[in-house]
Each structure stands twice: as structure tokens, then as C-alpha cells.
Design a protein around this motif. Structure first.
Motif, PDB file in Angstrom:
ATOM      1  N   GLU A  97      52.079  53.853   8.722  1.00 29.36           N
ATOM      2  CA  GLU A  97      53.097  54.413   9.633  1.00 29.36           C
ATOM      3  C   GLU A  97      53.675  53.336  10.549  1.00 29.36           C
ATOM      4  OE1 GLU A  97      51.620  57.624  12.050  1.00 29.36           O
ATOM      5  OE2 GLU A  97      51.734  59.071  10.422  1.00 29.36           O
ATOM      6  N   HIS A 151      53.410  55.408  20.139  1.00 27.70           N
ATOM      7  CA  HIS A 151      52.781  55.924  18.923  1.00 27.70           C
ATOM      8  C   HIS A 151      51.558  55.076  18.554  1.00 27.70           C
ATOM      9  CE1 HIS A 151      53.692  58.445  15.156  1.00 27.70           C
ATOM     10  NE2 HIS A 151      52.439  58.035  15.094  1.00 27.70           N
ATOM     11  N   HIS A 204      47.488  56.052  18.264  1.00 28.55           N
ATOM     12  CA  HIS A 204      46.647  55.709  17.117  1.00 28.55           C
ATOM     13  C   HIS A 204      45.393  54.967  17.568  1.00 28.55           C
ATOM     14  CE1 HIS A 204      50.105  55.776  13.909  1.00 28.55           C
ATOM     15  NE2 HIS A 204      49.707  56.985  14.239  1.00 28.55           N
ATOM     16  N   HIS A 223      48.386  65.518  16.531  1.00 28.49           N
ATOM     17  CA  HIS A 223      49.105  64.245  16.369  1.00 28.49           C
ATOM     18  C   HIS A 223      50.230  64.398  15.341  1.00 28.49           C
ATOM     19  CE1 HIS A 223      49.786  59.927  16.512  1.00 28.49           C
ATOM     20  NE2 HIS A 223      49.882  59.963  15.194  1.00 28.49           N
ATOM     21  N   ASP A 274      53.769  62.493  15.149  1.00 27.00           N
ATOM     22  CA  ASP A 274      54.383  62.109  13.873  1.00 27.00           C
ATOM     23  C   ASP A 274      55.730  62.821  13.669  1.00 27.00           C
ATOM     24  OD1 ASP A 274      52.288  60.424  13.368  1.00 27.00           O
ATOM     25  OD2 ASP A 274      51.314  61.698  11.870  1.00 27.00           O
TER      26      ASP A 274
HETATM   27 FE   LIG Z   1      50.885  58.764  13.662  1.00 29.79          FE
END
Ligand SMILES: [Fe+2]
Ligand SMILES: [Fe+2]
Length: 137
Positions: free
Chosen positions: A63, A78, A82, A119, A124
Motif C-alpha cells: 500500500e 496512513h 500502519h 483500518h 484504506d
Molecule cells: Fe492501510
């Protein structure tokens, strides 16, 4: 728990496939934890937790590489989300090496399931439209 829903689909690259795989691994972990056969599943649990960690790291990298390539504006937050999850999983692993806490409890599984689900749905999903406007990746 770890049940796939249509609403999880981001339709971005192989993200959906990877999310489904994460759910599969999560489900395996759940199956082991809820087994009531009085056997010691510690090694098995740690093995699946490791698999979850490694697969999660690979998925996050995938990602993040996409976000970098396309200059996604929300990348810093983001990435931070993570990293926070990876740190939490490492913390869980280390806790469980402790003799006093030999088992991964159901509360940990619930935490993992909720984290992954929220998430995908909140963080996302924020890139879904952005990537879809880019067309092919
Ligand atoms: Fe993600
Ligand atoms: Fe993801």
C-alpha cells in the motif's frame, strides 16, 4: 469475526485480495484460540501470529509503495497508522513470551479483528477514490 463483507472492497490493485488473506489468517488465529480441547496451542498460536505479522508488513509495504508512486497526500498519517499496528503486534508477541501469560487471549484477537476492520473501512477507504481517479496503477 474476520468475516469478509462486500463493503471492504477498495478495488485498488491487489489490495482486496491481500485484505482477504489477512482475514483468513485472522480466522485461523481465532479458530486456535477458541479451541476448547485443553491442548497446549501456544506454539501454533505464535506461528500464526508471526504469519499475520509478516503478511501485514508485506501488505502495508504494498500500500505504501502505491501511495508513494502516486503521491497520495495522506501518506504520512496512513504510514503512521500502519506502524502503530505493527508495534502493537510486536508488543503482543513479546508479552506472550512471558511465562505468566502463555496464551493469546480472545481480547487480543478481538483487538486485531477490530483494528483491521476499522483500518480498512476508515483509513484504506480514504485512498479508494484517489486511486480510482488515477485509472490503471
Ligand atoms: Fe492501510
Ligand atoms: Fe490495507
Amino acid at each position: 469475526m474476520f468475516k469478509w463483507k462486500e463493503s471492504f472492497n477498495c478495488e485498488v490493485g491487489s489490495v482486496d485480495q491481500q485484505h482477504q488473506k489477512l482475514f483468513q489468517i485472522g480466522m485461523q488465529l481465532h479458530e486456535i484460540v477458541k479451541a476448547k480441547d485443553q491442548l497446549d496451542h501456544y506454539d501454533e498460536m505464535m506461528e500464526v501470529l508471526q504469519e499475520l505479522k509478516h503478511y501485514t508488513i508485506d501488505h502495508f509495504q504494498y500500500e505504501e509503495a502505491l501511495m508513494e508512486k502516486h503521491h497520495y497526500p495522506g501518506i504520512a498519517d496512513h504510514k503512521e497508522a500502519h506502524q502503530a499496528f505493527i508495534n502493537k503486534v510486536i508488543e503482543i508477541e513479546n508479552q506472550d513470551i512471558d511465562e505468566k501469560q502463555k496464551k493469546i487471549g480472545m481480547d487480543i484477537i478481538i483487538f486485531i479483528a477490530n483494528w483491521i476492520e476499522s483500518h480498512i473501512m476508515k483509513v484504506d477507504m480514504e485512498y479508494k477514490e484517489f486511486f480510482q481517479e488515477k485509472g490503471s496503477l
